[in-house]
Design a protein around this motif. Sequence first.
Motif, PDB file in Angstrom:
ATOM      1  N   ARG A 245       0.822  -1.213   0.000  1.00 39.22           N
ATOM      2  CA  ARG A 245       0.000   0.000   0.000  1.00 39.22           C
ATOM      3  C   ARG A 245       0.859   1.268   0.000  1.00 39.22           C
ATOM      4  NH1 ARG A 245      -4.285  -1.134  -2.204  1.00 39.22           N
ATOM      5  NH2 ARG A 245      -4.479   1.125  -1.985  1.00 39.22           N
ATOM      6  N   ALA A 246       2.156   1.137  -0.122  1.00 41.05           N
ATOM      7  CA  ALA A 246       3.041   2.303  -0.124  1.00 41.05           C
ATOM      8  C   ALA A 246       2.906   3.066  -1.449  1.00 41.05           C
ATOM      9  CB  ALA A 246       4.484   1.859   0.080  1.00 41.05           C
ATOM     10  N   PRO A 247       3.297   4.340  -1.472  1.00 46.48           N
ATOM     11  CA  PRO A 247       3.286   5.108  -2.714  1.00 46.48           C
ATOM     12  C   PRO A 247       4.527   4.811  -3.552  1.00 46.48           C
ATOM     13  CG  PRO A 247       4.043   6.492  -0.922  1.00 46.48           C
ATOM     14  CD  PRO A 247       3.688   5.166  -0.314  1.00 46.48           C
ATOM     15  N   SER A 248       4.410   5.035  -4.855  1.00 52.79           N
ATOM     16  CA  SER A 248       5.556   4.886  -5.757  1.00 52.79           C
ATOM     17  C   SER A 248       5.337   5.770  -6.973  1.00 52.79           C
ATOM     18  CB  SER A 248       5.738   3.425  -6.188  1.00 52.79           C
ATOM     19  OG  SER A 248       4.557   2.916  -6.799  1.00 52.79           O
ATOM     20  N   LEU A 249       6.427   6.183  -7.594  1.00 51.05           N
ATOM     21  CA  LEU A 249       6.352   7.043  -8.774  1.00 51.05           C
ATOM     22  C   LEU A 249       5.559   6.342  -9.876  1.00 51.05           C
ATOM     23  CD1 LEU A 249       7.289   9.749  -9.952  1.00 51.05           C
ATOM     24  CD2 LEU A 249       9.335   8.583 -10.792  1.00 51.05           C
ATOM     25  N   HIS A 250       4.541   7.001 -10.387  1.00 51.83           N
ATOM     26  CA  HIS A 250       3.626   6.470 -11.409  1.00 51.83           C
ATOM     27  C   HIS A 250       2.913   5.193 -10.938  1.00 51.83           C
ATOM     28  CE1 HIS A 250       5.715   9.428 -13.603  1.00 51.83           C
ATOM     29  NE2 HIS A 250       6.417   8.696 -14.427  1.00 51.83           N
ATOM     30  N   ASN A 251       2.853   4.966  -9.618  1.00 51.55           N
ATOM     31  CA  ASN A 251       2.271   3.740  -9.067  1.00 51.55           C
ATOM     32  C   ASN A 251       2.886   2.501  -9.729  1.00 51.55           C
ATOM     33  OD1 ASN A 251       0.569   2.178  -7.412  1.00 51.55           O
ATOM     34  ND2 ASN A 251      -1.093   2.180  -8.908  1.00 51.55           N
TER      35      ASN A 251
ATOM     36  N   GLY B 261      17.664   5.047  -9.718  1.00 50.50           N
ATOM     37  CA  GLY B 261      17.018   4.144  -8.766  1.00 50.50           C
ATOM     38  C   GLY B 261      16.530   4.838  -7.518  1.00 50.50           C
ATOM     39  N   TRP B 262      16.668   6.173  -7.472  1.00 52.33           N
ATOM     40  CA  TRP B 262      16.226   6.951  -6.296  1.00 52.33           C
ATOM     41  C   TRP B 262      14.754   6.702  -5.972  1.00 52.33           C
ATOM     42  CZ3 TRP B 262      12.625  10.591  -8.107  1.00 52.33           C
ATOM     43  CH2 TRP B 262      11.995  11.351  -7.106  1.00 52.33           C
ATOM     44  N   ALA B 263      13.873   6.786  -6.977  1.00 53.42           N
ATOM     45  CA  ALA B 263      12.433   6.670  -6.716  1.00 53.42           C
ATOM     46  C   ALA B 263      12.075   5.268  -6.244  1.00 53.42           C
ATOM     47  CB  ALA B 263      11.636   7.038  -7.964  1.00 53.42           C
ATOM     48  N   ALA B 264      12.724   4.246  -6.806  1.00 59.23           N
ATOM     49  CA  ALA B 264      12.447   2.873  -6.375  1.00 59.23           C
ATOM     50  C   ALA B 264      12.873   2.675  -4.927  1.00 59.23           C
ATOM     51  CB  ALA B 264      13.170   1.886  -7.289  1.00 59.23           C
ATOM     52  N   ARG B 265      14.020   3.237  -4.556  1.00 59.29           N
ATOM     53  CA  ARG B 265      14.473   3.090  -3.159  1.00 59.29           C
ATOM     54  C   ARG B 265      13.557   3.854  -2.216  1.00 59.29           C
ATOM     55  NH1 ARG B 265      19.514   2.831  -5.960  1.00 59.29           N
ATOM     56  NH2 ARG B 265      19.723   5.113  -6.070  1.00 59.29           N
ATOM     57  N   LEU B 266      13.080   5.017  -2.632  1.00 57.22           N
ATOM     58  CA  LEU B 266      12.141   5.767  -1.805  1.00 57.22           C
ATOM     59  C   LEU B 266      10.867   4.946  -1.592  1.00 57.22           C
ATOM     60  CD1 LEU B 266      12.592   8.754  -0.780  1.00 57.22           C
ATOM     61  CD2 LEU B 266      10.903   9.425  -2.486  1.00 57.22           C
ATOM     62  N   ALA B 267      10.353   4.352  -2.671  1.00 54.98           N
ATOM     63  CA  ALA B 267       9.127   3.553  -2.586  1.00 54.98           C
ATOM     64  C   ALA B 267       9.328   2.323  -1.702  1.00 54.98           C
ATOM     65  CB  ALA B 267       8.682   3.135  -3.987  1.00 54.98           C
TER      66      ALA B 267
ATOM     67  N   HIS C 255      -3.834   8.024   0.136  1.00 58.84           N
ATOM     68  CA  HIS C 255      -3.684   8.025  -1.314  1.00 58.84           C
ATOM     69  C   HIS C 255      -3.288   9.426  -1.758  1.00 58.84           C
ATOM     70  CE1 HIS C 255      -7.793   9.527  -0.775  1.00 58.84           C
ATOM     71  NE2 HIS C 255      -7.647  10.126  -1.943  1.00 58.84           N
ATOM     72  N   SER C 256      -2.754   9.529  -2.946  1.00 58.22           N
ATOM     73  CA  SER C 256      -2.410  10.840  -3.498  1.00 58.22           C
ATOM     74  C   SER C 256      -3.684  11.525  -3.982  1.00 58.22           C
ATOM     75  CB  SER C 256      -1.419  10.689  -4.655  1.00 58.22           C
ATOM     76  OG  SER C 256      -0.169  10.252  -4.176  1.00 58.22           O
ATOM     77  N   ASN C 257      -3.877  12.739  -3.540  1.00 56.72           N
ATOM     78  CA  ASN C 257      -5.059  13.519  -3.903  1.00 56.72           C
ATOM     79  C   ASN C 257      -4.588  14.706  -4.738  1.00 56.72           C
ATOM     80  OD1 ASN C 257      -7.322  15.222  -4.000  1.00 56.72           O
ATOM     81  ND2 ASN C 257      -8.091  14.473  -2.030  1.00 56.72           N
ATOM     82  N   ARG C 258      -4.835  14.656  -6.037  1.00 57.31           N
ATOM     83  CA  ARG C 258      -4.343  15.689  -6.951  1.00 57.31           C
ATOM     84  C   ARG C 258      -5.371  16.775  -7.224  1.00 57.31           C
ATOM     85  NH1 ARG C 258      -2.997  10.623  -8.504  1.00 57.31           N
ATOM     86  NH2 ARG C 258      -0.770  10.114  -8.583  1.00 57.31           N
TER      87      ARG C 258
ATOM     88  N   LEU D 155      -5.897  15.055   6.768  1.00 61.49           N
ATOM     89  CA  LEU D 155      -5.348  15.824   5.664  1.00 61.49           C
ATOM     90  C   LEU D 155      -5.175  14.961   4.424  1.00 61.49           C
ATOM     91  CD1 LEU D 155      -2.565  17.677   7.657  1.00 61.49           C
ATOM     92  CD2 LEU D 155      -4.612  18.745   6.678  1.00 61.49           C
ATOM     93  N   ALA D 156      -5.077  15.623   3.281  1.00 57.80           N
ATOM     94  CA  ALA D 156      -4.759  14.975   2.023  1.00 57.80           C
ATOM     95  C   ALA D 156      -3.384  15.451   1.578  1.00 57.80           C
ATOM     96  CB  ALA D 156      -5.809  15.309   0.966  1.00 57.80           C
ATOM     97  N   ALA D 157      -2.784  14.713   0.663  1.00 56.64           N
ATOM     98  CA  ALA D 157      -1.456  15.089   0.181  1.00 56.64           C
ATOM     99  C   ALA D 157      -1.251  14.563  -1.230  1.00 56.64           C
ATOM    100  CB  ALA D 157      -0.377  14.536   1.104  1.00 56.64           C
ATOM    101  N   SER D 158      -0.416  15.245  -1.968  1.00 55.36           N
ATOM    102  CA  SER D 158       0.094  14.731  -3.239  1.00 55.36           C
ATOM    103  C   SER D 158       1.574  15.045  -3.296  1.00 55.36           C
ATOM    104  CB  SER D 158      -0.646  15.338  -4.431  1.00 55.36           C
ATOM    105  OG  SER D 158      -0.427  16.738  -4.510  1.00 55.36           O
ATOM    106  N   MET D 159       2.286  14.326  -4.145  1.00 59.35           N
ATOM    107  CA  MET D 159       3.732  14.434  -4.208  1.00 59.35           C
ATOM    108  C   MET D 159       4.172  15.186  -5.454  1.00 59.35           C
ATOM    109  SD  MET D 159       4.415  10.648  -2.668  1.00 59.35           S
ATOM    110  CE  MET D 159       2.695  10.169  -2.845  1.00 59.35           C
TER     111      MET D 159
END
Length: 325
Positions: free
Chosen positions: A18-24, A54-60, A119-122, A264-268
């Motif tokens: 359920r974690a976030p990731s770039l482009h899901n 690989g920065w985004a994959a490691r963050l996810a 979830h990301s709320n855009r 609260l809501a958030a988007s990245m």
Amino acid sequence: MNGYGEANLLLAAEAGIRAPSLHNSQPWQFRLRDGAIEILADPTRHLSVADRSGWAARLACGAATYNARLALAVHGRPAEVHLRPNAGEPDLVARLTPERERPPTSAEQNLHAAIPRRHSNRAPFSPDPVPADTRIRLIEAARAESAWLDLLVGMTALTGFAEIADSADRVLRRDNRYQAELISWTHAGYAPDGVPVSAGAPLAEPQDLLPQRTFGDRRRTPGRDYEPEPLIAILGVPGDRPVDQITAGQALQKVLLTATDAGLAASMISQPIEVPAARDQLRRSLGRSGYPQLALRIGYGTPGRTLPRRDVTDVLLPPAEGDAP
């Protein structure tokens, strides 16, 4: 499983996905091994253009690690965490080994309960300001995971950030390979990964302060602008090694779950991090000696839906040869 039930380790993996990731893109795998759970980066789901380093994959994967930690804690066995425990296995991000039993804290229970709601709320947020005590909670959430969270205050800081973000966004929009990769992770209907068009922000308009990724062609309601003065947070860590980026991912997820728990809501906003020159400019604008890892837009939003995830069975690796049954 060396005294700890496989069912509880599976629950940790289910929380992890359920974690976030770039482009899901969901660039993780899980392995149950010798009574522990391991989180690995999945090289087959690497974004070769948007995430060359690989920065985004490691963050996810760091965010997935934090979710798994919470799941183990709420089931009474908090984990001993080892990041990058095997130099010979570079895709191995973390190993979580359950420790002695103890009751979960109320904070752990609250954050764990927020996992399925995050979830990301855009969409545009309301103009209601985030209270000072909630802002402090967000800052402390990052600090507890060895990270820092800078909240931009005042239009001078916001305008400066917006200029950096817009400049980075223009660079990425001119990259045809980048745009093709983004489109490949965008879909109109149901899929277990990627971003559905319905979850994207409405098309950007000239007066908007911040850039938005284009996931579709939906226009906003007439007269409804994005926030003229949004709450922007920059998450960073002292270093920029792979292990630091995993640490940042854990802090990111704790901040996001803390925000969700607070209503609260958030988007990245990752464009300023994806473009090296913009990232360096952002770091210098903050006056920080560390490294920004992600920007967040935080506020009060209308409820949305979580993006789909692959089934946990699709991300489980078989036991390594020689592992205990």
